[in-house]
Write an enzyme that holds these catalytic residues in place. Structure first.
Site, PDB file in Angstrom:
ATOM      1  N   ARG A 112      50.166  42.593  26.733  1.00  0.00           N
ATOM      2  CA  ARG A 112      49.292  41.431  26.544  1.00  0.00           C
ATOM      3  C   ARG A 112      48.041  41.626  27.392  1.00  0.00           C
ATOM      4  O   ARG A 112      47.926  42.591  28.131  1.00  0.00           O
ATOM      5  CB  ARG A 112      50.016  40.090  26.818  1.00  0.00           C
ATOM      6  N   GLY A 113      47.091  40.674  27.253  1.00  0.00           N
ATOM      7  CA  GLY A 113      45.801  40.857  27.923  1.00  0.00           C
ATOM      8  C   GLY A 113      44.863  41.540  26.934  1.00  0.00           C
ATOM      9  O   GLY A 113      45.231  42.561  26.332  1.00  0.00           O
ATOM     10  N   ASP A 143      39.513  36.345  26.788  1.00  0.00           N
ATOM     11  CA  ASP A 143      40.028  36.965  25.560  1.00  0.00           C
ATOM     12  C   ASP A 143      38.945  37.106  24.506  1.00  0.00           C
ATOM     13  O   ASP A 143      39.065  37.898  23.577  1.00  0.00           O
ATOM     14  CB  ASP A 143      41.188  36.147  25.006  1.00  0.00           C
ATOM     15  N   ARG A 165      48.031  39.035  16.827  1.00  0.00           N
ATOM     16  CA  ARG A 165      47.640  37.919  17.723  1.00  0.00           C
ATOM     17  C   ARG A 165      46.196  37.547  17.401  1.00  0.00           C
ATOM     18  O   ARG A 165      45.346  38.430  17.276  1.00  0.00           O
ATOM     19  CB  ARG A 165      47.787  38.301  19.212  1.00  0.00           C
ATOM     20  N   GLN A 177      51.989  34.164  33.622  1.00  0.00           N
ATOM     21  CA  GLN A 177      51.387  35.500  33.832  1.00  0.00           C
ATOM     22  C   GLN A 177      50.848  35.664  35.254  1.00  0.00           C
ATOM     23  O   GLN A 177      50.799  36.779  35.776  1.00  0.00           O
ATOM     24  CB  GLN A 177      50.223  35.733  32.839  1.00  0.00           C
TER      25      GLN A 177
HETATM   26  O1  MRU Z   1      48.233  35.466  26.358  1.00  0.00           O
HETATM   27  P1  MRU Z   1      47.791  36.616  27.219  1.00  0.00           P
HETATM   28  O2  MRU Z   1      48.654  36.854  28.392  1.00  0.00           O
HETATM   29  O3  MRU Z   1      47.530  37.864  26.406  1.00  0.00           O
HETATM   30  O4  MRU Z   1      46.380  36.110  27.752  1.00  0.00           O
HETATM   31  C1  MRU Z   1      45.668  36.904  28.627  1.00  0.00           C
HETATM   32  C2  MRU Z   1      44.551  36.213  29.277  1.00  0.00           C
HETATM   33  O5  MRU Z   1      44.229  35.079  28.992  1.00  0.00           O
HETATM   34  C3  MRU Z   1      43.756  37.015  30.217  1.00  0.00           C
HETATM   35  O6  MRU Z   1      43.252  36.257  31.272  1.00  0.00           O
HETATM   36  C4  MRU Z   1      42.622  37.628  29.372  1.00  0.00           C
HETATM   37  O7  MRU Z   1      43.166  38.347  28.294  1.00  0.00           O
HETATM   38  C5  MRU Z   1      41.817  38.553  30.080  1.00  0.00           C
HETATM   39  S1  MRU Z   1      42.636  40.057  30.197  1.00  0.00           S
HETATM   40  C6  MRU Z   1      41.722  41.107  31.126  1.00  0.00           C
END
Ligand code: MRU
Length: 356
Positions: free
Chosen positions: A51-52, A240, A88, A199
């Protein structure tokens, strides 16, 4: 970055297999998972084993590699590309990486497709590492400036995990922090727990611990009082998807933290590589906001006395729950965008100056 003193990236390719760190088991168990088919990649993205935004992009790129490995036929690869894009909705890096891969593969002879896919996926990941490193070098200047005025530990609040685990290496929001630490500037990080998937607690605190950076986990509602008490010098979060007008879409709860920072005159920075900029959508109302299963709210996961990961229900079983995964922070609350090319004003002109 390091886990148990050993250097890792979050994704790598070895003997025709894609290897990832399974983030759903962290912080309790460090496991490397093998992905052998594009379907397995789609599943890993959907279930948040990876994720991220930048890491989702890098993983999708390797998904195209696995598709090409399974079948050189461009039609099969195109269908796989669509499945990856649908896995996603919010992180723009996903579509960006898949589009970049498909552009490279169009018009290529089928016997060369796999080599070309591999080369491009590696390039996407290597580029992300370089960009995140540069984000760190650029963001370091802000931390240094605060330190030079304050002459004591710089307290930084972050939300979600925009650390190296969310990228290929370095992280976005954490990269300036890692750079400051390496330079000997004392930093302490307030880590928002980041319900419902935690997270912050599970990943950001874990990776900061591994790099020996002082950090404290706080409940998501605690940032406001810490800001009022003068215990936060700056905020840095990831994103994101950031629009060309500087509006920032990030993990749910980011907006409330930006409001509190604004009210307390605390700089609120967003760190991102250019792959996270959406140049097409003009109005943040049109950003697809992922709504995830409400079980993520009503159940929590932890480790029991036998070292087994367990899930328990914490809500009344008849209650409804709403699980929106992201929100949008309007540009006016963002002090600056820390990118690989420098720090931009969160505005169309600011981004244009650096990128167009
Ligand atoms: O749902 P996730 O864990 O994929 O969301 C990630 C985030 O919101 C992070 O803060 C974002 O992707 C930045 S990642 C460098």
């Amino acid at each position: 970055m390091r886990i148990d003193g050993k250097e890792y990236r979050t994704i790598w390719y070895e003997n025709n297999i894609v290897k990832i760190i399974n983030q759903t088991k962290l912080p309790h168990k460090f496991t490397v998972k093998e992905l052998k088919t594009v379907k397995e990649v789609v599943r890993a993205i959907k279930t948040m084993e990876v994720r991220g935004a930048p890491l989702i992009g890098g993983t999708a790129a390797y998904g195209i590699v696995l598709a090409a490995q399974q079948n050189h036929n461009l039609e099969f690869i195109k269908k796989s590309a669509e499945e990856l894009i649908q896995s996603r909705p919010t992180a723009i890096n996903l579509r960006w990486a898949v589009d970049r891969m498909m552009k490279k593969l169009s018009g290529i002879n089928s016997d060369q497709i796999l080599d070309m896919a591999l080369k491009e996926a590696k390039e996407i990941c290597d580029e992300d590492v370089k960009f995140c490193e540069n984000i760190g070098i650029n963001g370091l200047k802000i931390i240094e400036e605060i330190y030079n005025k304050k002459k004591s530990t710089v307290n930084i609040l972050t939300h979600c995990n925009a650390g190296w685990l969310a990228t290929i290496n370095w992280g976005t929001a954490t990269s300036p922090i890692y750079h400051a630490h390496k330079k000997g500037i004392p930093v302490h990080v307030w880590v928002d727990e980041t319900r419902p998937r935690n997270q912050g607690a599970n990943l950001t605190s874990y990776e900061l611990n591994e790099e020996e950076i002082s950090n404290t986990i706080i409940a998501d509602n605690t940032g406001g009082i810490l800001m009022q008490r003068g215990e936060v010098d700056m905020c840095i979060v990831g994103t994101d998807r950031t629009l060309s007008n500087g509006d920032v879409c990030n993990k749910i709860g980011t907006y409330l933290k930006a409001l509190a920072a604004y009210d307390n005159n605390i700089p609120f920075y967003v760190a991102l590589p250019s792959s996270t900029i959406d140049w097409d959508i003009k109005d943040s109302k049109n950003i697809p906001i992922e709504e995830r299963n409400s079980d993520e709210l009503s159940f929590v996961e932890g480790i029991d006395e036998n070292n087994e990961i367990k899930k328990v229900l914490i809500y009344p079983n008849k209650s409804k729950a709403l699980n929106l995964a992201f929100d949008v922070t309007p540009a006016k609350y963002v002090t600056g965008l820390i990118t690989e090319k420098g720090i931009a004003k969160a505005s169309y002109d600011g981004l244009q100056k650096l990128f167009k």
